[in-house]
Enzyme design. Sequence first.
Site, short mmCIF file in Angstrom:
data_model
loop_
_atom_site.label_atom_id
_atom_site.label_comp_id
_atom_site.label_asym_id
_atom_site.label_seq_id
_atom_site.Cartn_x
_atom_site.Cartn_y
_atom_site.Cartn_z
N ASP A 310 0.96 -1.22 0.02
CA ASP A 310 -0.24 0.05 0.07
C ASP A 310 0.95 1.27 -0.04
OD1 ASP A 310 -2.35 1.64 0.12
OD2 ASP A 310 -3.49 0.28 1.50
N GLU A 516 -10.08 6.58 4.34
CA GLU A 516 -9.45 6.03 5.21
C GLU A 516 -8.36 7.21 6.04
OE1 GLU A 516 -5.83 4.20 3.34
OE2 GLU A 516 -6.40 5.39 1.45
#
Length: 629
Positions: A310, A516
């Site tokens: 990520d 997020e």
Amino acid sequence: MMRSLIPLIGFWLLLLCCLADASDATYLKYKDSQQPLGARIKDLMRRMTLQEKIGQMVQIERSVATPDVMKNYFIGSVLSGGGSVPAAKATAETWVNMVNEIQKGSLATRLGIPMIYGIDAIHGHNNVYNATIFPHNVGLGVTRDPELLRRIGDATALEVRATGIPYVFAPCIAVCRDPRWGRCYESYSEDHKIVQQLTEIIPGLQGEIPANSRKGIPFVAGKQKVAACAKHFVGDGGTVRGIDENNTVIDYNGLLSIHMPAYLNSIRKGVATVMVSYSSWNGMRMHADHDLVTGYLKNKLKFKGFVISDWQGIDRITSPPHANYSYSVQAGVGAGIDMVMVPENFTEFIDELTRQVKNDIIPMSRIDDAVHRILRVKFLMGLFENPLADNSFINHLGSKEHRELAREAVRKSLVLLKNGPSADQPLLPLPKKAAKILVAGTHADNLGYQCGGWTITWQGQSGNDLTVGTTILNAVKNTVDPATEVVYNENPDASYVKSNKFSYAIVVVGEPPYAEMFGDSSNLSISEPGPSAIKNVCSNVKCVVVVVSGRPVVMQPYVETANALVAAWLPGTEGQGVADLLFGDYGFTGKLARTWFKTVDQLPMNVGDSHYDPLFPFGFGLTTKSNKS
């Protein structure tokens, strides 16, 4: 005689070597699409230097990806982060030109290995102006309709390809077990079986894997399709108290039975890549977990695509991030991560990984495994044959056909939670012909709120100028009889409602957009003035409350006040789908794919738990019939 032959033999040998070299220069096996995949990969890898191999393992952000950087560092991949665009409201042509300019830098390298460009397309091509924005996954889970998800994948692939991009960081196959998590709307369900079913989006994105394919081999069917990415491996939806990037505390059997199953389905369907989660499992950062990334995903599940980190994922192995970068590189690459989303400070990563390989800290075999996997995906998807995009797909972006599909998805994703005081006194469907109706609430005329996070920008935004679409208010106006007066007042007071003698009201409230890091919530309340609007309107006129949110929110205080209650989730650009159901052009069919709690102190609470006492249980949903004959 022999002495005179020796120089002659030497001359002929030299000539043959020169001819062989010339032939090698003109014929490159790895560029021959008729050659077997394995032969092409092997031929290319034997030609590559360490610098070229490490370059393939690097993914950088488009903002630093100049053609010179691509050429000089042999960069293997580029991405657009959330909201990273070539220009505000950029056209498909502008996107294509940008991607091609970057690609030309890669093609100018010694070996001409094309880069692969990736982007988050998690509910349609959500970074791009005028793209079709589909409902977020929390709504799509309600549909329990794999065939619909496949069609959404197909449409998304075409819209992504319209902008010259061949790779998407989707689908998210998290199993969200606590709605306090700010990414819960990216999860189809708390039930892994629904998440497994809906991995059918992968053949939509990538194409149908051939029946004779070996397990684990990735598959992308050509120029109309994109490489997909199952994420975030593994357990991202199970963190303690739903805290983003936190620790998932669960035993091995629980991890495998709840959070792992959808990865098996994804791999069987030929998913090209898997992204690792920021989260930890029982204290071990997933980005450093060799047993799960290499031992389980690569070896046991036989996954042959590439594993990607990520954003700054290896930096976050340590706390605080980047505290010990040498360790992070060693742990992340050593765990089995093949491509590292750096995404900006790429020279530091290249230098550190090079140092570790030269000092035998990371074995060359680990580098070769990573590069082999990356090249496999690039070859399989036809990037070597078609590295440059063209404008042949631009008309697919935001096409009428795709918007109709999104509207269908909205209709199938809504859940009717209450409809009048009893079954024989329903409020819905609403009559289209009425003297005067009120539409109220913060979310009635706000396309940004309706789409949620990961829309044009990373965290999402408010307003109606961000992209092209239909708000719920405009959908109501489009649907009612021309003689019906529609009055919009975002937050009316009680006296206003009483004095206007409305036939009925539609109150649309919910959460503001988030993504997020910023979306975690400990109270899960709808934002003001939503509660005020419900009280002021519903206490004085018959009303339906439509909740626009990325997860179940606190609704127990309002259930009695509202005559009807609809969970609309985050429906995207096609608000007409909401009106289709409110006015009975289609019937409600959706069933909750998440438990709707009474109070937050019950959380986490999932179907099957011993303390299960929901406001609306998993699988609940009232139905209505269509008014159409």
